[in-house]
Write a protein that holds these residues in place. Structure first.
Motif, PDB file in Angstrom:
ATOM      1  N   SER A 628       0.845  -1.115  -0.028  1.00  0.00           N
ATOM      2  CA  SER A 628       0.020   0.133   0.132  1.00  0.00           C
ATOM      3  C   SER A 628       0.874   1.220  -0.030  1.00  0.00           C
ATOM      4  O   SER A 628       0.327   2.376   0.371  1.00  0.00           O
ATOM      5  CB  SER A 628      -0.860  -0.026   1.147  1.00  0.00           C
ATOM      6  OG  SER A 628      -0.470  -0.155   2.454  1.00  0.00           O
ATOM      7  N   GLY A 629       2.384   1.316  -0.248  1.00  0.00           N
ATOM      8  CA  GLY A 629       3.009   2.162  -0.674  1.00  0.00           C
ATOM      9  C   GLY A 629       3.307   3.038   0.575  1.00  0.00           C
ATOM     10  O   GLY A 629       3.405   2.487   1.942  1.00  0.00           O
ATOM     11  N   ASP A 630       3.899   3.927   0.562  1.00  0.00           N
ATOM     12  CA  ASP A 630       4.606   4.874   1.696  1.00  0.00           C
ATOM     13  C   ASP A 630       3.481   5.667   2.711  1.00  0.00           C
ATOM     14  O   ASP A 630       3.410   6.958   2.680  1.00  0.00           O
ATOM     15  CB  ASP A 630       5.527   6.040   1.088  1.00  0.00           C
ATOM     16  CG  ASP A 630       6.652   5.084   0.248  1.00  0.00           C
ATOM     17  OD1 ASP A 630       7.055   4.157   0.490  1.00  0.00           O
ATOM     18  OD2 ASP A 630       7.156   5.887  -0.769  1.00  0.00           O
ATOM     19  N   ILE A 631       2.671   4.761   3.267  1.00  0.00           N
ATOM     20  CA  ILE A 631       1.743   5.451   4.340  1.00  0.00           C
ATOM     21  C   ILE A 631       2.530   5.774   5.500  1.00  0.00           C
ATOM     22  O   ILE A 631       3.669   5.668   5.644  1.00  0.00           O
ATOM     23  CB  ILE A 631       0.780   4.075   4.547  1.00  0.00           C
ATOM     24  CG1 ILE A 631       1.747   3.050   5.069  1.00  0.00           C
ATOM     25  CG2 ILE A 631       0.049   3.937   3.567  1.00  0.00           C
ATOM     26  CD1 ILE A 631       1.060   1.734   5.547  1.00  0.00           C
ATOM     27  N   ALA A 632       1.956   6.487   6.280  1.00  0.00           N
ATOM     28  CA  ALA A 632       2.256   7.139   7.498  1.00  0.00           C
ATOM     29  C   ALA A 632       2.388   6.246   8.746  1.00  0.00           C
ATOM     30  O   ALA A 632       1.299   5.372   8.960  1.00  0.00           O
ATOM     31  CB  ALA A 632       1.762   8.327   8.035  1.00  0.00           C
ATOM     32  N   SER A 633       2.935   6.344   9.835  1.00  0.00           N
ATOM     33  CA  SER A 633       3.076   5.478  10.993  1.00  0.00           C
ATOM     34  C   SER A 633       2.093   6.127  12.075  1.00  0.00           C
ATOM     35  O   SER A 633       2.502   6.849  12.879  1.00  0.00           O
ATOM     36  CB  SER A 633       4.488   5.354  11.558  1.00  0.00           C
ATOM     37  OG  SER A 633       5.260   4.716  10.715  1.00  0.00           O
ATOM     38  N   ARG A 634       0.885   6.174  11.722  1.00  0.00           N
ATOM     39  CA  ARG A 634      -0.212   6.825  12.671  1.00  0.00           C
ATOM     40  C   ARG A 634      -1.321   5.805  12.810  1.00  0.00           C
ATOM     41  O   ARG A 634      -1.607   5.075  12.030  1.00  0.00           O
ATOM     42  CB  ARG A 634      -0.686   8.308  11.800  1.00  0.00           C
ATOM     43  CG  ARG A 634       0.217   9.080  11.772  1.00  0.00           C
ATOM     44  CD  ARG A 634       0.373  10.134  12.907  1.00  0.00           C
ATOM     45  NE  ARG A 634      -1.074  10.902  12.742  1.00  0.00           N
ATOM     46  CZ  ARG A 634      -1.155  12.280  13.442  1.00  0.00           C
ATOM     47  NH1 ARG A 634      -0.212  12.468  14.348  1.00  0.00           N
ATOM     48  NH2 ARG A 634      -2.467  12.682  13.542  1.00  0.00           N
ATOM     49  N   TRP A 635      -2.183   6.016  13.838  1.00  0.00           N
ATOM     50  CA  TRP A 635      -3.208   5.234  13.989  1.00  0.00           C
ATOM     51  C   TRP A 635      -4.126   5.214  13.098  1.00  0.00           C
ATOM     52  O   TRP A 635      -4.913   4.398  12.533  1.00  0.00           O
ATOM     53  CB  TRP A 635      -3.867   5.535  15.230  1.00  0.00           C
ATOM     54  CG  TRP A 635      -2.816   4.948  16.459  1.00  0.00           C
ATOM     55  CD1 TRP A 635      -2.175   6.170  17.253  1.00  0.00           C
ATOM     56  CD2 TRP A 635      -2.637   3.887  17.264  1.00  0.00           C
ATOM     57  NE1 TRP A 635      -1.372   5.455  18.192  1.00  0.00           N
ATOM     58  CE2 TRP A 635      -2.038   4.040  18.289  1.00  0.00           C
ATOM     59  CE3 TRP A 635      -3.278   2.599  16.942  1.00  0.00           C
ATOM     60  CZ2 TRP A 635      -1.298   2.907  18.959  1.00  0.00           C
ATOM     61  CZ3 TRP A 635      -2.823   1.520  17.776  1.00  0.00           C
ATOM     62  CH2 TRP A 635      -2.098   1.606  19.026  1.00  0.00           C
ATOM     63  N   GLU A 636      -4.573   6.471  12.603  1.00  0.00           N
ATOM     64  CA  GLU A 636      -5.619   6.745  11.338  1.00  0.00           C
ATOM     65  C   GLU A 636      -5.251   5.968  10.104  1.00  0.00           C
ATOM     66  O   GLU A 636      -6.155   5.512   9.343  1.00  0.00           O
ATOM     67  CB  GLU A 636      -5.887   8.089  11.283  1.00  0.00           C
ATOM     68  CG  GLU A 636      -4.823   8.921  10.628  1.00  0.00           C
ATOM     69  CD  GLU A 636      -4.126   9.746  11.641  1.00  0.00           C
ATOM     70  OE1 GLU A 636      -3.333  10.820  11.461  1.00  0.00           O
ATOM     71  OE2 GLU A 636      -4.216   9.138  12.912  1.00  0.00           O
ATOM     72  N   TRP A 680       4.705   4.313  20.277  1.00  0.00           N
ATOM     73  CA  TRP A 680       5.438   3.891  19.345  1.00  0.00           C
ATOM     74  C   TRP A 680       5.234   2.294  19.446  1.00  0.00           C
ATOM     75  O   TRP A 680       5.043   1.372  18.515  1.00  0.00           O
ATOM     76  CB  TRP A 680       6.852   4.418  19.190  1.00  0.00           C
ATOM     77  CG  TRP A 680       7.614   3.514  18.125  1.00  0.00           C
ATOM     78  CD1 TRP A 680       8.791   2.755  18.405  1.00  0.00           C
ATOM     79  CD2 TRP A 680       7.552   3.591  16.714  1.00  0.00           C
ATOM     80  NE1 TRP A 680       9.256   2.129  17.339  1.00  0.00           N
ATOM     81  CE2 TRP A 680       8.526   2.851  16.125  1.00  0.00           C
ATOM     82  CE3 TRP A 680       6.540   4.336  16.068  1.00  0.00           C
ATOM     83  CZ2 TRP A 680       8.647   2.652  14.867  1.00  0.00           C
ATOM     84  CZ3 TRP A 680       6.876   4.212  14.542  1.00  0.00           C
ATOM     85  CH2 TRP A 680       7.744   3.421  14.161  1.00  0.00           C
ATOM     86  N   ARG A 681       5.691   1.745  20.597  1.00  0.00           N
ATOM     87  CA  ARG A 681       5.707   0.490  20.866  1.00  0.00           C
ATOM     88  C   ARG A 681       4.233  -0.290  20.652  1.00  0.00           C
ATOM     89  O   ARG A 681       3.853  -1.473  20.014  1.00  0.00           O
ATOM     90  CB  ARG A 681       6.215  -0.263  22.248  1.00  0.00           C
ATOM     91  CG  ARG A 681       7.977   0.143  22.223  1.00  0.00           C
ATOM     92  CD  ARG A 681       8.212   0.135  23.523  1.00  0.00           C
ATOM     93  NE  ARG A 681       9.809   0.036  23.452  1.00  0.00           N
ATOM     94  CZ  ARG A 681      10.620   0.198  24.488  1.00  0.00           C
ATOM     95  NH1 ARG A 681       9.886   0.236  25.809  1.00  0.00           N
ATOM     96  NH2 ARG A 681      12.036  -0.117  24.571  1.00  0.00           N
ATOM     97  N   GLU A 682       3.344   0.573  21.122  1.00  0.00           N
ATOM     98  CA  GLU A 682       1.938  -0.074  20.977  1.00  0.00           C
ATOM     99  C   GLU A 682       1.260  -0.008  19.731  1.00  0.00           C
ATOM    100  O   GLU A 682       0.538  -0.837  19.266  1.00  0.00           O
ATOM    101  CB  GLU A 682       0.958   0.579  22.011  1.00  0.00           C
ATOM    102  CG  GLU A 682      -0.437   0.211  21.931  1.00  0.00           C
ATOM    103  CD  GLU A 682      -1.341   0.747  23.184  1.00  0.00           C
ATOM    104  OE1 GLU A 682      -2.457   0.874  22.918  1.00  0.00           O
ATOM    105  OE2 GLU A 682      -0.667   1.402  24.129  1.00  0.00           O
ATOM    106  N   LEU A 683       1.738   1.026  18.789  1.00  0.00           N
ATOM    107  CA  LEU A 683       1.358   1.117  17.541  1.00  0.00           C
ATOM    108  C   LEU A 683       1.906  -0.002  16.823  1.00  0.00           C
ATOM    109  O   LEU A 683       1.223  -0.474  15.940  1.00  0.00           O
ATOM    110  CB  LEU A 683       1.737   2.638  17.135  1.00  0.00           C
ATOM    111  CG  LEU A 683       1.671   2.653  15.248  1.00  0.00           C
ATOM    112  CD1 LEU A 683      -0.059   2.896  15.169  1.00  0.00           C
ATOM    113  CD2 LEU A 683       2.399   3.906  14.802  1.00  0.00           C
ATOM    114  N   ASN A 684       3.159  -0.312  17.020  1.00  0.00           N
ATOM    115  CA  ASN A 684       3.801  -1.336  16.146  1.00  0.00           C
ATOM    116  C   ASN A 684       3.250  -2.709  16.349  1.00  0.00           C
ATOM    117  O   ASN A 684       2.968  -3.620  15.830  1.00  0.00           O
ATOM    118  CB  ASN A 684       5.193  -1.397  16.173  1.00  0.00           C
ATOM    119  CG  ASN A 684       5.779  -0.360  15.326  1.00  0.00           C
ATOM    120  OD1 ASN A 684       6.089  -0.627  14.221  1.00  0.00           O
ATOM    121  ND2 ASN A 684       5.965   0.677  15.898  1.00  0.00           N
TER     122      ASN A 684
END
Length: 946
Positions: A628-636, A680-684
């Motif tokens: 899906s390409g260069d998406i951002a590291s965000r919850w949304e 950051w850890r929870e997001l990943n």
């Protein structure tokens, strides 16, 4: 540029001259259908209509505005060998064509086409008034038409597919989908309806689908400044550190979409140092749902009437997009506010709107393409969504089976800079017992000025062949490598491509430089000779060294980022086949075609595997997956991947993946404080849980590094959870590889929108944050920071089981499911039969024996275990086996049927450890517990009574 015209009559893909019609004969029969001249004989609706019968359930419609059908061979659709029977009759107002499954009616006066079942019930109808249009245009001196085709759509209809888009939308009814290849957006012109039909739009130009009106500038609304003056918003530019305002001005439109728009900013404005606000009020001359389309880079917040509708971030060099909607009353003023914090020296922001759809146009959708010789589409029907997708693959090709190791875990990073880095990561995985099958080498393994040479920089990769041999022989890991369709000017490969006329030259002539400061351009993938040469260069420098798979990056093609669309078309003109306007979206298909066909010719045995950033209809036949390409590291952004992946799969292509953890990272995560580190850890962790249950399981991103031991230490809950789901993925390999086998053998879809399996349950129509992974597992990603539960809808049926505890829950209800930090809610459908293999470190470490078979009572169910030789193409010749399991609820029995088929190296005897879970007897997901039954299977039918 070369253009071919053919003059063979009665052939589907050639120029067909106008047939002679008498006044008493409204149609002519062809070898596979009919041709009709509407009595109105109007170019606006088409002078000729050709209906071709491809199969009992697939109809090809071509409408020409001229006296000829001028169809060159399709790039998407392959020849279909079939001779379905059909009949043709004439009624007063229409000509009717009837197959064994469909009735097609063409109105003799208006040219309207209707598709019905055999009872006469409507499946799909073209709109009767204003059903289509042709507008003559010229593209690079090439005669063409802007074309529109409109269909009726009942209120309850839902529309899916159309590729992969980032607007967090599932059901596209009443919305606009833009088919325009771009980093993070993938254009696939296949629409799937919950009415069990699909439309394959055979056109390669930029296309709008659904509500095809143009988005309007913000000034199309009534604007009021902060002080109440009508006609503009109040824009203020301030220092982001001190808050000191230095410019205030009136602005009516917000459109800083592309590089060329940067000059619109105030003199002296510095994108990396300032905050911008737009404030005031807005009003509309219409009542109803208004859509706002936002293109953004940096931090953006938008409030309407005090409600925060947009709160997003995207890296400066690759803007994101969002579509939000709000209901407005006619002429009522709404408070309006935007806060934009650019994030770097190159940032983008644009805001446009669509007023409500007129009542007369609400129950319709349309396709509108920039360029085409005629309207050309395929109507595909089926009893369910699987049959419709099977019809799509009948037209565009089988989804060739990827090697089994592709179903395992891939580790990637932007980027491993040295041979030592890459081998060190693989060693760390093996030392820590983290399962791994594939390591990925991203860009810049070449010398800084040598992009396109495909040569390793020996100062950093001193012995690539030895590195690959170590990966293969010692670590049992495969290597995927990044290859772009891109060449720096002046190197030998550039000169060779240029000498043969295979390059797009305008980017060079205009002197544009890429992010690294060098001039470059792409090759013309539409040219078959260029494709052959491109592969030969890859083969010579990479494949012969032992490379296993190809990461085909920037295949939109992204020749130069953030240019206006008209400039993007200019710098890929002319193509070998014709104008870039006409062929714009098909580049990724042709690029993969050359690599796939080149490798299969070079080595007919080993399976090809391609990962590409863009796709088009038919890509599945070239062993290509898409991410899906260069998406951002965000919850949304994590949330939007769910509907993006589902709709991509509903577009007919089975292999999809994403950057687990997101690609681009906010600066706060690079040197995080304790609060940001925890997030950051929870997001990943949450993203990893989700990523374990998409077709391809892959981690990638910019710094911070994405290896799980770099995200958190081994005693941290994040590490433990990610390792749990990695191991669970490998335990599920018999299940997952069977799904992959069925994607070829039975045109199956691995990542399944709920409408595929629960189409009669109207509650699932708009659900875009849950999906089925195969026939049994209901996946419910957690995408909110700090969440310890989430709402889960359990579709109607015989009930569901919690995967981990085995507890039974009734279907047809929304529950609040527990979602502790270390677990994502997963439910198993009653009647499911799930095979788990032994714990392994890579997919081919050991045979799938013993298999632990979890059987979930409460409904009849079945599962077919597919196995083959995992690396070669012998499955295409019938070298595979299936073992069918079926559970009967009434007799409380499990039948393991006779094994069908065989292949070299097949296990003749094996062990099945069987556990039965019932509504009254829960059993946890525990591979160490005592099975209810143990069966020694020799390939002969066995029936087990519980």
């Amino acid at each position: 540029m070369r253009k071919l015209y053919f003059t063979v009559t009665a052939a589907s893909f050639f120029l067909l001259p106008l047939l002679s019609f008498s006044q008493n004969i409204p149609y002519q029969k062809t070898d596979n259908g009919i041709i009709i001249q509407p009595e109105s004989n109007s170019a606006s609706i088409g002078k000729q209509i050709k209906i071709e019968v491809i199969s009992d359930r697939i109809i090809h419609a071509i409408i020409s505005p001229t006296s000829n059908f001028s169809l060159e061979p399709s790039l998407m659709v392959i020849p279909v060998k079939s001779k379905p029977t059909y009949s043709v009759t004439e009624e007063t107002n229409y000509v009717q064509l009837k197959t064994q499954s469909l009735i097609v009616e063409v109105n003799k006066h208006s040219g309207q086409i209707k598709y019905q079942d055999l009872s006469g019930k409507s499946i799909l109808e073209e709109k009767n008034q204003g059903l289509r249009s042709f507008n003559a245009v010229s593209n690079d001196g090439e005669a063409s038409y802007q074309i529109v085709q409109t269909f009726n759509s009942p209120k309850e209809e839902a529309l899916y597919g159309l590729g992969q888009h980032q607007d967090d939308m599932m059901n596209y009814k009443g919305k606009q989908v833009l088919l325009l290849q771009n980093n993070t957006d993938v254009a696939i012109p296949f629409l799937l309806s919950n009415k069990n039909y699909g439309i394959l739009w055979d056109n390669y130009s930029i296309t709008k689908v659904g509500d095809i009106r143009d988005y309007q500038p913000l000034s199309s609304l009534k604007l009021f400044s902060k002080d109440g003056d009508q006609g503009w918003l109040t824009a203020s530019y301030s220092d982001k550190k001190t808050g000191q305002e230095f410019i205030k001005r009136a602005e009516s439109d917000i459109d800083y979409s592309f590089l060329s728009d940067m000059k619109k900013f105030p003199d002296g404005f510095k994108l990396d140092k300032e905050l911008v606000k737009w404030e005031g009020r807005i009003a509309s001359g219409y009542a109803g749902i208004h859509h706002f389309q936002v293109k953004y880079a940096g931090y953006i917040k938008i409030w309407i009437n005090g409600e925060l509708l947009v709160d997003k971030w995207r890296q400066a060099w690759n803007p994101g997009s969002a579509v939000v909607e709000t209901e407005m009353l006619k002429d009522k003023k709404y408070d309006f506010k935007i806060e934009w914090l650019p994030d770097g020296g190159e940032s983008y922001l644009a805001l446009k709107c669509l007023t409500p759809i007129a009542e007369a146009e609400q129950n319709q959708y349309a396709f509108s393409s920039e360029a085409g010789d005629e309207i050309n589409y395929y109507f595909v029907s089926g009893a369910n969504a699987d049959e419709v997708i099977s019809g799509y693959r009948t037209l565009t090709g089988k989804a060739v089976l990827l090697p089994k190791w592709a179903m395992g875990f891939w580790q990637s990073r932007e980027r491993y800079k040295t041979q030592e880095d890459l081998l060190g990561v693989v060693k760390a995985f093996r030392d820590r017992k983290i399962p791994l099958d594939n390591i990925v080498l991203d860009w810049q393994y070449w010398k800084p000025d040598s992009w396109g040479t495909h040569e390793f920089d020996k100062s950093r990769f001193p012995d690539a062949e030895a590195m690959i041999k170590t990966l293969h022989d010692h670590y049992k890991v495969r290597l995927m490598i990044s290859v772009w369709p891109k060449f720096y000017s002046g190197n030998s490969n550039y000169d060779l491509m240029n000498k043969n006329g295979f390059l797009y030259k305008r980017n060079i002539i205009e002197g544009r430089k890429d992010w690294l400061g060098f001039q470059s351009t792409f090759y013309d993938a539409f040219n078959p000779e260029a494709r052959t040469l491109f592969w030969s260069l890859m083969n010579k420098s990479l494949y012969k060294k032992g490379i296993d798979a190809w990461w085909m990056d920037a295949t939109e093609p992204d020749i130069h980022s953030n240019l206006p669309i008209y400039e993007r078309k200019q710098i890929m003109s002319p193509t070998y086949l014709g104008s870039a306007s006409k062929y714009f979206n098909a580049f990724p298909l042709q690029n993969s075609k050359g690599v796939y066909e080149g490798q299969r010719k070079e080595n007919p045995n080993d399976r090809v595997f391609i990962l590409t950033r863009s796709a088009y209809g038919g890509l599945q036949r070239y062993a290509a997956a898409t991410w899906s390409g260069d998406i951002a590291s965000r919850w949304e952004d994590m949330k939007s991947q769910i509907s993006a992946g589902i709709n991509f799969s509903l577009s007919g292509l089975p292999y999809w993946t994403m950057d687990i953890g997101g690609f681009s990272v906010e600066r706060r995560y690079e040197k995080p404080n304790q609060t940001d580190l925890a997030e950051w850890r929870e997001l990943n962790t949450r993203w990893y849980q989700f990523g374990a249950f998409v077709p391809l399981f892959r981690s990638h991103g910019q710094f911070p590094f994405r290896e799980i031991y770099n995200i958190a230490p081994a005693d941290h809950p994040a590490y433990k959870s990610m390792l749990f789901y990695n191991k669970l993925r490998y335990r599920l390999m018999p299940y997952i590889y069977a799904l992959a086998g069925n994607s070829y053998q039975k045109d199956y879809t691995l990542m399944r929108g709920l409408m595929m399996d629960f189409g009669n349950d109207l509650n699932v129509k708009n659900i875009g944050d849950q999906y089925m992974f195969g026939p049994s597992l209901l996946i419910n990603p957690v995408y909110k920071y700090g969440a310890t539960n989430r709402k889960v809808y359990l579709p109607e049926g015989k009930g569901w089981y919690d995967l981990y505890a085995g507890n039974f829950v009734k279907g047809g209800q929304t529950i609040t499911a527990k979602a502790p930090y270390n677990r994502m809610p997963i439910f198993v459908k009653a009647g499911a039969i799930i095979p788990y293999g032994p714990e392994i470190q890579y997919t081919t470490e050991k045979p799938a024996d013993p298999i632990t078979l979890y059987v979930y009572a409460g409904n009849n169910g079945e599962f077919s275990l597919y196995e083959d030789e995992v690396l070669n193409y012998n499955y295409e010749k019938g070298a595979f086996s299936t073992i069918n399991f079926s559970y009967n609820e009434a007799s409380k029995s499990l039948k393991i049927a006779n094994r069908i088929g065989e292949f070299k190296g097949m296990m003749k005897n094996r062990t099945f450890n069987i556990l039965l879970i019932t509504p009254k007897k829960a059993k946890p997901l525990d591979f160490n517990q005592q099975p209810d039954k143990t069966i020694r299977y020799t390939g002969k039918e066995v029936i087990i009574k519980f």
